[in-house]
Design a protein around this motif. Structure first.
Motif, mmCIF file in Angstrom:
data_model
loop_
_atom_site.group_PDB
_atom_site.id
_atom_site.type_symbol
_atom_site.label_atom_id
_atom_site.label_comp_id
_atom_site.label_asym_id
_atom_site.label_seq_id
_atom_site.Cartn_x
_atom_site.Cartn_y
_atom_site.Cartn_z
ATOM 1 N N SER A 37 0.818 -1.212 0.000
ATOM 2 C CA SER A 37 0.000 0.000 0.000
ATOM 3 C C SER A 37 0.854 1.264 0.000
ATOM 4 O O SER A 37 2.022 1.258 0.396
ATOM 5 N N LEU A 38 0.215 2.369 -0.396
ATOM 6 C CA LEU A 38 0.870 3.665 -0.305
ATOM 7 C C LEU A 38 1.050 4.103 1.136
ATOM 8 O O LEU A 38 1.707 5.110 1.404
ATOM 9 N N ASP A 39 0.480 3.353 2.103
ATOM 10 C CA ASP A 39 0.706 3.670 3.522
ATOM 11 C C ASP A 39 2.060 3.147 4.008
ATOM 12 O O ASP A 39 2.351 3.199 5.201
ATOM 13 N N GLU A 40 2.884 2.627 3.043
ATOM 14 C CA GLU A 40 4.261 2.186 3.296
ATOM 15 C C GLU A 40 4.346 0.804 3.927
ATOM 16 O O GLU A 40 5.438 0.335 4.255
ATOM 17 N N THR A 41 3.206 0.118 4.097
ATOM 18 C CA THR A 41 3.242 -1.198 4.722
ATOM 19 C C THR A 41 2.966 -2.309 3.720
ATOM 20 O O THR A 41 2.360 -2.106 2.673
ATOM 21 N N VAL A 42 3.439 -3.492 4.102
ATOM 22 C CA VAL A 42 3.148 -4.738 3.394
ATOM 23 C C VAL A 42 2.442 -5.642 4.403
ATOM 24 O O VAL A 42 2.882 -5.764 5.544
ATOM 25 N N GLY A 58 8.842 -1.971 6.776
ATOM 26 C CA GLY A 58 10.239 -1.714 6.422
ATOM 27 C C GLY A 58 10.479 -0.602 5.422
ATOM 28 O O GLY A 58 11.616 -0.161 5.252
ATOM 29 N N HIS A 59 9.436 -0.121 4.721
ATOM 30 C CA HIS A 59 9.635 0.920 3.711
ATOM 31 C C HIS A 59 9.320 2.299 4.275
ATOM 32 O O HIS A 59 8.572 2.441 5.247
ATOM 33 N N CYS A 60 9.877 3.330 3.629
ATOM 34 C CA CYS A 60 9.620 4.697 4.086
ATOM 35 C C CYS A 60 8.850 5.511 3.049
ATOM 36 O O CYS A 60 8.638 6.707 3.231
ATOM 37 N N LEU A 61 8.408 4.859 1.957
ATOM 38 C CA LEU A 61 7.485 5.467 1.003
ATOM 39 C C LEU A 61 6.528 4.373 0.520
ATOM 40 O O LEU A 61 6.680 3.204 0.859
ATOM 41 N N GLY A 62 5.558 4.760 -0.295
ATOM 42 C CA GLY A 62 4.526 3.820 -0.704
ATOM 43 C C GLY A 62 5.044 2.598 -1.434
ATOM 44 O O GLY A 62 6.009 2.665 -2.201
ATOM 45 N N PHE A 83 13.931 1.130 -2.964
ATOM 46 C CA PHE A 83 14.458 -0.134 -2.470
ATOM 47 C C PHE A 83 13.476 -1.276 -2.699
ATOM 48 O O PHE A 83 12.256 -1.090 -2.636
ATOM 49 N N ILE A 84 14.044 -2.454 -2.975
ATOM 50 C CA ILE A 84 13.292 -3.699 -2.957
ATOM 51 C C ILE A 84 13.705 -4.434 -1.695
ATOM 52 O O ILE A 84 14.896 -4.631 -1.453
ATOM 53 N N ARG A 85 12.734 -4.813 -0.914
ATOM 54 C CA ARG A 85 13.025 -5.543 0.318
ATOM 55 C C ARG A 85 12.604 -6.984 0.142
ATOM 56 O O ARG A 85 11.444 -7.285 -0.134
ATOM 57 N N VAL A 86 13.552 -7.902 0.296
ATOM 58 C CA VAL A 86 13.281 -9.340 0.233
ATOM 59 C C VAL A 86 13.217 -9.855 1.668
ATOM 60 O O VAL A 86 14.121 -9.588 2.467
ATOM 61 N N PHE A 87 12.142 -10.563 2.004
ATOM 62 C CA PHE A 87 11.972 -10.958 3.399
ATOM 63 C C PHE A 87 11.446 -12.384 3.525
ATOM 64 O O PHE A 87 10.846 -12.939 2.600
ATOM 65 N N ASN A 93 11.704 -11.344 8.704
ATOM 66 C CA ASN A 93 13.076 -10.840 8.730
ATOM 67 C C ASN A 93 13.565 -10.522 7.322
ATOM 68 O O ASN A 93 13.276 -11.254 6.364
ATOM 69 N N THR A 94 14.327 -9.445 7.203
ATOM 70 C CA THR A 94 14.872 -9.050 5.920
ATOM 71 C C THR A 94 15.984 -9.998 5.490
ATOM 72 O O THR A 94 16.908 -10.280 6.262
ATOM 73 N N ILE A 95 15.899 -10.491 4.269
ATOM 74 C CA ILE A 95 16.928 -11.361 3.695
ATOM 75 C C ILE A 95 17.896 -10.553 2.858
ATOM 76 O O ILE A 95 19.106 -10.767 2.884
ATOM 77 N N ALA A 96 17.380 -9.607 2.109
ATOM 78 C CA ALA A 96 18.219 -8.770 1.255
ATOM 79 C C ALA A 96 17.507 -7.453 0.986
ATOM 80 O O ALA A 96 16.280 -7.375 0.983
ATOM 81 N N THR A 97 18.294 -6.415 0.759
ATOM 82 C CA THR A 97 17.772 -5.119 0.344
ATOM 83 C C THR A 97 18.440 -4.744 -0.967
ATOM 84 O O THR A 97 19.664 -4.619 -1.025
ATOM 85 N N LEU A 98 17.642 -4.604 -2.011
ATOM 86 C CA LEU A 98 18.167 -4.318 -3.340
ATOM 87 C C LEU A 98 17.891 -2.861 -3.659
ATOM 88 O O LEU A 98 16.762 -2.387 -3.518
#
Length: 320
Positions: A37-42, A58-62, A83-87, A93-98
């Motif tokens: 969502s644009l609320d920055e959450t998954v 984990g994100h700071c934008l939508g 950023f792409i967050r792999v979890f 838990n975060t596995i990778a941040t691309l």
């Protein structure tokens, strides 16, 4: 074929919901619905009652795109924070941040074997391929100009890449661009094969048929849904009926139907043989950014279809 509305959740997020996909079941968990969502959450949802299983902040934008690994154990989310967050699905838990340049990720999808994550590269006019073993960038597939394009168009925003889809074999990758063209690549050889023409406006969504690797479905701002022979380079069906942009398309697990979500606030079910919409769902009150089928192996209830919208809600339907 038909859709039966099951349930909706209003205010599933605090802002517009732009992305959804299904996380396959594992030996430790049933299948889950993943939304961004644009609320920055998954968020991960239990489809039985649309209860929240986990929320990721984990994100700071939508969040503009989400993807699930075929193992069901890993997922990824892409945000306007570049950023792409792999979890890990179970632990969050975060596995990778691309990292990608600003606004360079729009849609992304894991290949059928789960070895590669394809990312639509926005204004870079490319698709970037990330290896999922070490999370390294392994290839950049640049979109060539369509034949007949003017040299002055070479660096224009019309080449902006919006959508990606893997063929069922994982051998080919299709991507849709702002200029309405669709590019098809041979991934193993990192070779551009051909363009698919027919749309006149941005191609927002692509989906291969799970049963026929040649059939590629596309949705565009020109309000049309196209079906292509992606190998033969031919457009063999065009369907219209939405009154505004087609933002998302998906093919049913049995290959017999197509679902679409649109800026006209509807979800539609299409019969490709009839080349027409056979059902229109009107439970959303704003544009529908995502539709996604869930495959259910041998289940008596068929499969589920999820839709998400700018109205902040999630809806689930039974497809049979």
């Amino acid at each position: 074929m038909k859709l039966a509305w099951l349930r909706s959740l209003e205010s599933a997020h605090q802002d517009c919901v732009w992305a959804c996909t299904w996380v396959p079941a594992t030996d430790r968990s049933g299948g889950l619905l993943l939304t961004g969502s644009l609320d920055e959450t998954v968020k991960l949802w239990n489809p039985e009652d649309l209860s929240v299983v986990r929320t990721n902040t984990g994100h700071c934008l939508g969040v503009v795109s989400v993807a699930a690994h075929p193992s069901g154990r890993i997922a990824a989310s892409a945000s306007m924070d570049s950023f792409i967050r792999v979890f890990d699905v179970e632990s969050n838990n975060t596995i990778a941040t691309l990292e990608a340049p600003p606004s360079e990720v729009w849609q992304m999808q894991f290949d059928p074997r789960g070895t590669t994550l394809a990312v639509a590269g926005g204004s870079s006019a490319s698709v970037k391929l990330w290896d999922t073993a070490e999370w390294k960038l392994v290839s950049t597939l640049s979109i060539p100009r369509p034949e007949g394009a003017k040299p002055s168009d070479k660096g224009s925003s019309k080449k902006f890449v919006l959508s990606v889809a893997w063929s069922p074999s994982g051998r080919q990758l299709a991507c849709g661009s702002m200029d309405g063209s669709i590019s098809v690549f041979d991934v193993q050889r990192a070779k551009f094969l051909h363009h698919l023409e027919g749309h006149t406006m941005p191609v927002r969504s692509l989906a291969y048929s799970p049963l026929d690797p040649r059939v590629l479905v596309s949705g565009s701002d020109d309000e049309c849904i196209h079906m292509y022979d992606a190998e033969g380079k031919t457009l063999f069906s065009s369907m219209s009926g939405h009154s505004s942009w087609v933002l998302s398309v998906d093919v049913s697990p049995d290959g017999a139907a197509i679902a679409s979500g649109s800026s006209d606030r509807t979800v539609r079910l299409w019969d490709p043989k009839m080349r027409a919409a056979v059902q229109t769902m009107t439970n959303h009150t704003d544009q529908v950014w995502g539709v996604k089928f869930e495959a259910v192996g041998g289940g008596a209830r068929g499969s589920l279809l999820a839709s998400v919208s700018d109205d902040k809600s999630i809806s689930l339907y039974n497809y049979s």
